[in-house]
Write an enzyme that holds these catalytic residues in place. Structure first.
Site, PDB file in Angstrom:
ATOM      1  N   GLY A 222       0.832  -1.208   0.000  1.00  0.00           N
ATOM      2  CA  GLY A 222       0.000   0.000   0.000  1.00  0.00           C
ATOM      3  C   GLY A 222       0.857   1.244   0.000  1.00  0.00           C
ATOM      4  O   GLY A 222       2.054   1.177  -0.278  1.00  0.00           O
ATOM      5  N   ASN A 223       0.260   2.370   0.297  1.00  0.00           N
ATOM      6  CA  ASN A 223       1.031   3.614   0.393  1.00  0.00           C
ATOM      7  C   ASN A 223       0.443   4.473   1.511  1.00  0.00           C
ATOM      8  O   ASN A 223      -0.544   4.105   2.135  1.00  0.00           O
ATOM      9  CB  ASN A 223       1.055   4.340  -0.954  1.00  0.00           C
ATOM     10  N   ARG A 224       1.061   5.614   1.758  1.00  0.00           N
ATOM     11  CA  ARG A 224       0.714   6.417   2.942  1.00  0.00           C
ATOM     12  C   ARG A 224      -0.463   7.367   2.735  1.00  0.00           C
ATOM     13  O   ARG A 224      -0.764   8.164   3.619  1.00  0.00           O
ATOM     14  CB  ARG A 224       1.935   7.243   3.364  1.00  0.00           C
ATOM     15  N   SER A 225      -1.101   7.326   1.593  1.00  0.00           N
ATOM     16  CA  SER A 225      -2.207   8.268   1.363  1.00  0.00           C
ATOM     17  C   SER A 225      -3.342   8.026   2.365  1.00  0.00           C
ATOM     18  O   SER A 225      -3.729   6.886   2.609  1.00  0.00           O
ATOM     19  CB  SER A 225      -2.723   8.111  -0.064  1.00  0.00           C
ATOM     20  N   ALA A 290      -3.696   8.030  -4.546  1.00  0.00           N
ATOM     21  CA  ALA A 290      -2.310   7.598  -4.755  1.00  0.00           C
ATOM     22  C   ALA A 290      -2.391   6.162  -5.278  1.00  0.00           C
ATOM     23  O   ALA A 290      -2.817   5.251  -4.558  1.00  0.00           O
ATOM     24  CB  ALA A 290      -1.535   7.656  -3.458  1.00  0.00           C
TER      25      ALA A 290
END
Ligand code: CTP
Length: 424
Positions: A222-225, A290
């Site tokens: 995943g990502n930090r969005s 994102a």
């Protein structure tokens, strides 16, 4: 009451020790005002609560005094020597009515001054935010809607009620929004975001949050969005009259934006499908999500166990590229105004802005909002800033401010491109 001419009374900036009058009127949702008061004080505001006499059937003065740390006055005939309504109205930086009953809305819309709260509102020249809560039938009633229109014409900000469970077993439109949404929107108003209806009739599609690419049933990339910027865009656009559809990937358990049609997705692939499905009926598309550029080449249906044959697939991930959704949407769009984001850290050879300018050319959208990101920067934060780059490569710097303020500025730029015939 503020006129439209006085709408932009506050400039960007924080709300530290701003004086906020919280008016509470007599509805069951009055208990939620307690959380709103607490959140305002936590965010540094000096809150004075003005309940109507009926509000005190639901929550007592002692609670309001304890939460706000200020004395509570309910009648114009208390502390007459201080002329409380004039003092409160003149000193306030912001007035927020939460919840606002149909009766109070009617009195406010018609300029009545028959209790301390209406009198305070008449004196106040600061922004006034009204958060109605009532049963669906009352909310949809023509007289109530007429009064809401009057308030909006007078420059007040009316927060659309949420759809959901009401006082009884029934549900529908009329529920008081989550206190956090009321606080965010009210502080956005305090920070100078206007809620004029210049997007009325516009159909807007916004993606938000971070996509997740599954490795197996328990692991993902995943990502930090957090989804905060996308949701702020949806909230402000809806307040300005747009019909908003949100395609939401993973978000930090944020409450869904008010009155938006929600489509929840997980992976980049699902996000692409949803965006393509909704694109044709839209006037504006904003890609704030994102999106993962790569996904695992293989996804296991069962958990990959330590020591199992599949373990190797976790030790050396094999990835395949995801499509560039924004680029494809721009290639296939018709009349829509297209807006993208650029998440940039910069590097030894290029600044975030230089990367953003190059990306704007590659993506070909009407606007690209270039943000500098980092572990604790922008992603997950309540504030944002950067450069709004237009198609011709010119750009406007947006200084750091709340994500609602940034949303307002992006939507101001978008509104200038919206053809007049689309606005109602
Ligand atoms: N985006 C997209 N599809 C992808 C990747 C990104 O639609 N597969 C969109 C994002 O929603 C954003 C814009 O493209 O609006 C830029 O995303 P960003 O992550 O900043 O850039 P990338 O396109 O991934 O390029 P790079 O990795 O080179 O920075």
């Amino acid at each position: 009451m503020p006129s439209s001419a006085t709408e932009r009374t506050e400039s960007r900036g924080d709300s530290t020790r701003k004086k906020i009058v919280v008016g509470v009127t007599g509805g069951i949702a009055a208990y939620k005002a307690c959380q709103v008061i607490r959140d305002f004080t936590k965010r540094g505001a000096d809150v004075t609560v003005v309940p109507t006499p009926n509000a005190l059937h639901f929550v007592g003065s002692a609670t309001f005094e304890a939460l706000s740390g200020n004395p509570v006055t309910t009648s114009v005939f208390e502390h007459v020597d201080e002329v409380r309504h004039v003092e409160l109205g003149q000193d306030a930086d912001l007035v927020v009515i939460v919840p606002a009953t149909a009766d109070f809305i009617s009195r406010l819309a018609h300029g009545r001054a028959d209790d301390l709260l209406t009198a305070t509102c008449l004196v106040a020249t600061c922004p006034v935010v009204v958060a109605p809560a009532m049963h669906t039938e009352m909310w949809k009633n023509e007289a109530v809607q007429r009064n809401i229109s009057l308030l909006r014409e007078d420059g007040l900000c009316v927060i659309e009620p949420a759809i959901g469970r009401l006082t009884g077993p029934d549900s529908g439109a009329g529920r008081l929004p989550d206190p956090r949404q009321i606080v965010d929107l009210a502080l956005a108003r305090l920070d100078g975001v206007t809620f004029h209806r210049n997007l009325a009739g516009i159909r807007l599609l916004v993606s938000a949050g971070g996509t997740r690419e599954d490795l197996d049933p328990v692991r993902f990339i995943g990502n930090r969005s957090s989804g905060k910027q996308g949701f702020a865009l949806a909230e402000i656009a809806a307040q300005r009259g747009a019909q908003v559809t949100v395609v939401a990937a993973a978000t930090d358990e944020l409450p869904d934006p008010l009155t938006a049609t929600m489509v929840h997705v997980r992976s980049a692939h699902q996000l692409k499908e949803a965006m393509e499905e909704y694109l044709p009926g839209m006037d504006v598309v904003i890609m704030a999500a994102a999106v993962a550029d790569y996904r695992p080449a293989n996804e296991s249906d069962t958990k990959v166990k330590k020591g199992s044959k599949g373990e190797e697939s976790l030790q050396t991930l094999s990835m395949v590229e995801n499509p560039d959704i924004l680029k494809e949407l721009v290639a296939h769009h018709d009349h829509q105004i297209m807006v993208g984001f650029a998440a940039e850290t910069g590097d030894e050879s290029h600044t975030p802005l230089e990367h953003g300018l190059a990306k704007a050319k590659r993506k070909g959208c009407d606007f690209l909002m270039c943000n500098e990101v980092g572990r604790d920067k922008t992603f997950g934060a309540d504030s944002n800033g950067g450069w709004l780059i237009a198609k011709d490569g010119t750009y406007q710097e947006l200084p750091a401010a709340s994500k609602y303020v940034v949303a307002g500025e992006i939507l101001d730029a978008v509104a200038q491109l919206v053809p007049r015939h689309l606005q109602v």
